[in-house]
Design a protein around this motif. Structure first.
Motif, mmCIF file in Angstrom:
data_model
loop_
_atom_site.group_PDB
_atom_site.id
_atom_site.type_symbol
_atom_site.label_atom_id
_atom_site.label_comp_id
_atom_site.label_asym_id
_atom_site.label_seq_id
_atom_site.Cartn_x
_atom_site.Cartn_y
_atom_site.Cartn_z
ATOM 1 N N PRO A 49 5.067 1.725 9.249
ATOM 2 C CA PRO A 49 4.029 2.714 8.959
ATOM 3 C C PRO A 49 2.644 2.184 9.260
ATOM 4 C CG PRO A 49 4.868 1.732 6.936
ATOM 5 C CD PRO A 49 5.752 1.252 8.038
ATOM 6 N N SER A 50 1.697 3.106 9.362
ATOM 7 C CA SER A 50 0.316 2.730 9.617
ATOM 8 C C SER A 50 -0.181 1.751 8.566
ATOM 9 C CB SER A 50 -0.563 3.990 9.604
ATOM 10 O OG SER A 50 -1.914 3.666 9.780
ATOM 11 N N GLY A 51 -0.806 0.665 9.028
ATOM 12 C CA GLY A 51 -1.341 -0.331 8.116
ATOM 13 C C GLY A 51 -0.360 -1.381 7.663
ATOM 14 N N ALA A 52 0.876 -1.333 8.169
ATOM 15 C CA ALA A 52 1.912 -2.262 7.698
ATOM 16 C C ALA A 52 1.749 -3.671 8.236
ATOM 17 C CB ALA A 52 3.301 -1.726 8.074
ATOM 18 N N GLY A 53 0.927 -3.839 9.261
ATOM 19 C CA GLY A 53 0.728 -5.168 9.828
ATOM 20 C C GLY A 53 1.157 -5.304 11.272
ATOM 21 N N LYS A 54 1.427 -4.184 11.950
ATOM 22 C CA LYS A 54 1.868 -4.261 13.343
ATOM 23 C C LYS A 54 0.802 -4.901 14.232
ATOM 24 C CE LYS A 54 2.761 0.165 13.828
ATOM 25 N NZ LYS A 54 2.379 0.644 12.480
ATOM 26 N N THR A 55 -0.440 -4.452 14.069
ATOM 27 C CA THR A 55 -1.521 -5.020 14.872
ATOM 28 C C THR A 55 -1.722 -6.496 14.554
ATOM 29 O OG1 THR A 55 -2.672 -2.928 15.212
ATOM 30 C CG2 THR A 55 -4.009 -4.936 15.328
ATOM 31 N N HIS A 56 -1.633 -6.847 13.273
ATOM 32 C CA HIS A 56 -1.789 -8.252 12.881
ATOM 33 C C HIS A 56 -0.708 -9.106 13.546
ATOM 34 C CE1 HIS A 56 -3.075 -11.079 9.369
ATOM 35 N NE2 HIS A 56 -2.796 -11.765 10.465
ATOM 36 N N LEU A 57 0.545 -8.657 13.470
ATOM 37 C CA LEU A 57 1.635 -9.420 14.084
ATOM 38 C C LEU A 57 1.509 -9.450 15.607
ATOM 39 C CD1 LEU A 57 4.919 -8.672 12.084
ATOM 40 C CD2 LEU A 57 3.601 -10.797 12.209
ATOM 41 N N THR A 58 0.984 -8.383 16.179
ATOM 42 C CA THR A 58 0.754 -8.368 17.621
ATOM 43 C C THR A 58 -0.226 -9.468 18.011
ATOM 44 O OG1 THR A 58 1.204 -5.990 17.799
ATOM 45 C CG2 THR A 58 -0.119 -6.986 19.547
ATOM 46 N N HIS A 59 -1.276 -9.636 17.224
ATOM 47 C CA HIS A 59 -2.251 -10.696 17.508
ATOM 48 C C HIS A 59 -1.660 -12.083 17.243
ATOM 49 C CE1 HIS A 59 -6.074 -8.582 18.444
ATOM 50 N NE2 HIS A 59 -5.425 -7.566 17.906
ATOM 51 N N VAL A 60 -0.799 -12.187 16.235
ATOM 52 C CA VAL A 60 -0.107 -13.459 15.993
ATOM 53 C C VAL A 60 0.718 -13.837 17.226
ATOM 54 C CG1 VAL A 60 1.723 -14.579 14.650
ATOM 55 C CG2 VAL A 60 -0.056 -13.260 13.478
ATOM 56 N N TRP A 61 1.457 -12.851 17.749
ATOM 57 C CA TRP A 61 2.276 -13.132 18.929
ATOM 58 C C TRP A 61 1.409 -13.433 20.151
ATOM 59 C CZ3 TRP A 61 3.330 -10.075 23.519
ATOM 60 C CH2 TRP A 61 4.270 -10.696 24.364
ATOM 61 N N ALA A 62 0.310 -12.707 20.319
ATOM 62 C CA ALA A 62 -0.575 -12.966 21.461
ATOM 63 C C ALA A 62 -1.118 -14.386 21.419
ATOM 64 C CB ALA A 62 -1.714 -11.950 21.483
ATOM 65 N N ALA A 63 -1.399 -14.873 20.212
ATOM 66 C CA ALA A 63 -1.879 -16.253 20.082
ATOM 67 C C ALA A 63 -0.790 -17.252 20.456
ATOM 68 C CB ALA A 63 -2.361 -16.502 18.654
ATOM 69 N N LEU A 64 0.458 -16.910 20.136
ATOM 70 C CA LEU A 64 1.582 -17.786 20.481
ATOM 71 C C LEU A 64 1.860 -17.790 21.981
ATOM 72 C CD1 LEU A 64 4.279 -16.902 17.766
ATOM 73 C CD2 LEU A 64 3.151 -19.120 18.048
ATOM 74 N N SER A 65 1.803 -16.618 22.583
ATOM 75 C CA SER A 65 2.304 -16.442 23.944
ATOM 76 C C SER A 65 1.228 -16.365 25.010
ATOM 77 C CB SER A 65 3.137 -15.150 24.003
ATOM 78 O OG SER A 65 2.308 -14.022 23.748
ATOM 79 N N GLY A 66 -0.023 -16.124 24.590
ATOM 80 C CA GLY A 66 -1.074 -15.885 25.572
ATOM 81 C C GLY A 66 -1.045 -14.482 26.129
ATOM 82 N N ALA A 67 -0.395 -13.575 25.419
ATOM 83 C CA ALA A 67 -0.235 -12.205 25.914
ATOM 84 C C ALA A 67 -1.541 -11.434 25.893
ATOM 85 C CB ALA A 67 0.798 -11.468 25.068
ATOM 86 N N ARG A 68 -1.634 -10.477 26.796
ATOM 87 C CA ARG A 68 -2.706 -9.497 26.759
ATOM 88 C C ARG A 68 -2.249 -8.318 25.911
ATOM 89 N NH1 ARG A 68 -4.698 -8.543 32.863
ATOM 90 N NH2 ARG A 68 -6.288 -7.327 31.747
ATOM 91 N N ILE A 69 -3.187 -7.715 25.183
ATOM 92 C CA ILE A 69 -2.893 -6.580 24.315
ATOM 93 C C ILE A 69 -3.560 -5.336 24.893
ATOM 94 C CG2 ILE A 69 -3.126 -5.612 21.996
ATOM 95 C CD1 ILE A 69 -3.354 -8.496 20.951
ATOM 96 N N VAL A 70 -2.775 -4.252 25.018
ATOM 97 C CA VAL A 70 -3.312 -3.018 25.588
ATOM 98 C C VAL A 70 -2.773 -1.836 24.790
ATOM 99 C CG1 VAL A 70 -1.421 -2.882 27.265
ATOM 100 C CG2 VAL A 70 -3.569 -1.669 27.720
ATOM 101 N N ALA A 71 -3.597 -0.824 24.617
ATOM 102 C CA ALA A 71 -3.144 0.421 23.984
ATOM 103 C C ALA A 71 -2.310 1.199 24.987
ATOM 104 C CB ALA A 71 -4.344 1.247 23.538
ATOM 105 N N ALA A 72 -1.207 1.776 24.510
ATOM 106 C CA ALA A 72 -0.347 2.553 25.407
ATOM 107 C C ALA A 72 -1.132 3.671 26.079
ATOM 108 C CB ALA A 72 0.836 3.126 24.620
ATOM 109 N N SER A 73 -2.049 4.288 25.357
ATOM 110 C CA SER A 73 -2.818 5.409 25.899
ATOM 111 C C SER A 73 -3.776 4.990 27.012
ATOM 112 C CB SER A 73 -3.604 6.087 24.781
ATOM 113 O OG SER A 73 -4.476 5.165 24.148
#
Length: 221
Positions: A49-73
C-alpha cells in the motif's frame, strides 16, 4: 496575535538502509531486496500500500546495485536504450494502465535490461494481475515475476514510521504524542503521512511545538 503563514518547505526523507525500520510487515520484502543479485530471472516486484516503504526499499536497492530509478509514467521509447545499460528500478507501474505508449516502453525496457544481464525492480500496489495493464506481453512478464509484499503496519512499524516522518520534517514531538497518535489514529501508512503533514502545518502556523494536545486537535478535525 497574527497567524503565521505556513510555507511548504521541502521534506527531506531519509532513505538509507539504516533508516529502514524492520518489522514482520516488511522483513520478507527487505530480505528479498537484499538477496540481489540472486533474484529469480534477475527481476523483482515490490508490492504494498501507499506509504509502506516501496520507495525507501527502491532507494536501498539502488544504493546496493547502482540502479537508476525512473517513474513508469516517464518512460518513453527513446530513453530505453540508455536506461538499459545498467540495473533499473521502475516505480508505480499501475500508473500506466491507461498509457499504451508507456506500457510498450516498459515492455522493451524489461526485455533489454534482462538481455544485457542487468536487474530490474518494479513497484506497485496489489497483485500484478490487478494492475490494469492492457499490453498482454507486458502483463505476462509481470505475472511471471517474484513479488515481495509489504503489508499494512503492525504497532512497532507504525510507531517507527511516525517517528521517521516527524524526523524527516525536523519535528520533535513531545514524548506522549506518538503513543497518543498510535492509540487513536487510523492504522494505515496513508494516515501517518496525512497526520504528520497536518501537525507540521498547524505547529508552524501557530508557532507551537508538536504536543499531545495539538495531536488531539488534528485527530478531531
Amino acid at each position: 496575535m497574527a497567524e503565521q503563514l505556513p510555507f511548504d518547505l521541502p521534506v527531506r526523507a531519509a532513505l538509507g538502509r539504516d533508516d529502514f525500520f524492520v518489522s514482520p510487515a516488511n522483513a520478507m520484502a527487505l530480505g528479498l531486496v537484499e538477496s540481489w543479485p540472486n533474484w529469480a530471472g534477475n527481476k523483482l516486484i515490490l508490492s504494498g500500500p501507499s506509504g509502506a516503504g516501496k520507495t525507501h526499499l527502491t532507494h536501498v536497492w539502488a544504493a546496493l546495485s547502482g540502479a537508476r530509478i525512473v517513474a513508469a509514467s516517464a518512460l518513453v521509447a527513446e530513453t530505453i536504450p540508455a536506461l538499459a545499460t545498467g540495473p533499473v528500478a521502475v516505480e508505480d507501474v499501475p500508473s500506466i494502465a491507461d498509457d499504451p505508449g508507456a506500457q510498450t516502453a516498459l515492455f522493451h525496457l524489461h526485455n533489454l535490461v534482462l538481455a544485457e544481464g542487468h536487474s530490474l525492480l518494479l513497484t506497485g500496489e496489489g497483485e500484478p494481475g490487478h494492475w490494469g495493464l492492457t499490453l498482454p506481453d507486458l502483463k505476462s512478464r509481470m505475472m511471471g515475476t517474484t513479488v515481495a509484499t509489504l503489508d499494512q503496519p503492525d504497532d512497532m512499524l507504525l510507531m517507527a514510521v511516525l517517528a521517521k516522518q516527524f524526523a524527516d520534517r525536523q519535528l520533535v514531538p513531545t514524548p506522549d504524542t506518538i503513543p497518543y497518535l498510535l492509540k487513536h489514529m487510523d492504522r494505515s501508512f496513508v494516515a501517518v503521512t496525512e497526520l504528520v503533514a497536518a501537525l507540521d502545518q498547524l505547529s508552524l502556523s501557530e508557532k507551537r511545538p508538536v504536543t499531545r494536545a495539538l495531536a488531539k486537535r488534528v485527530l478531531k478535525d
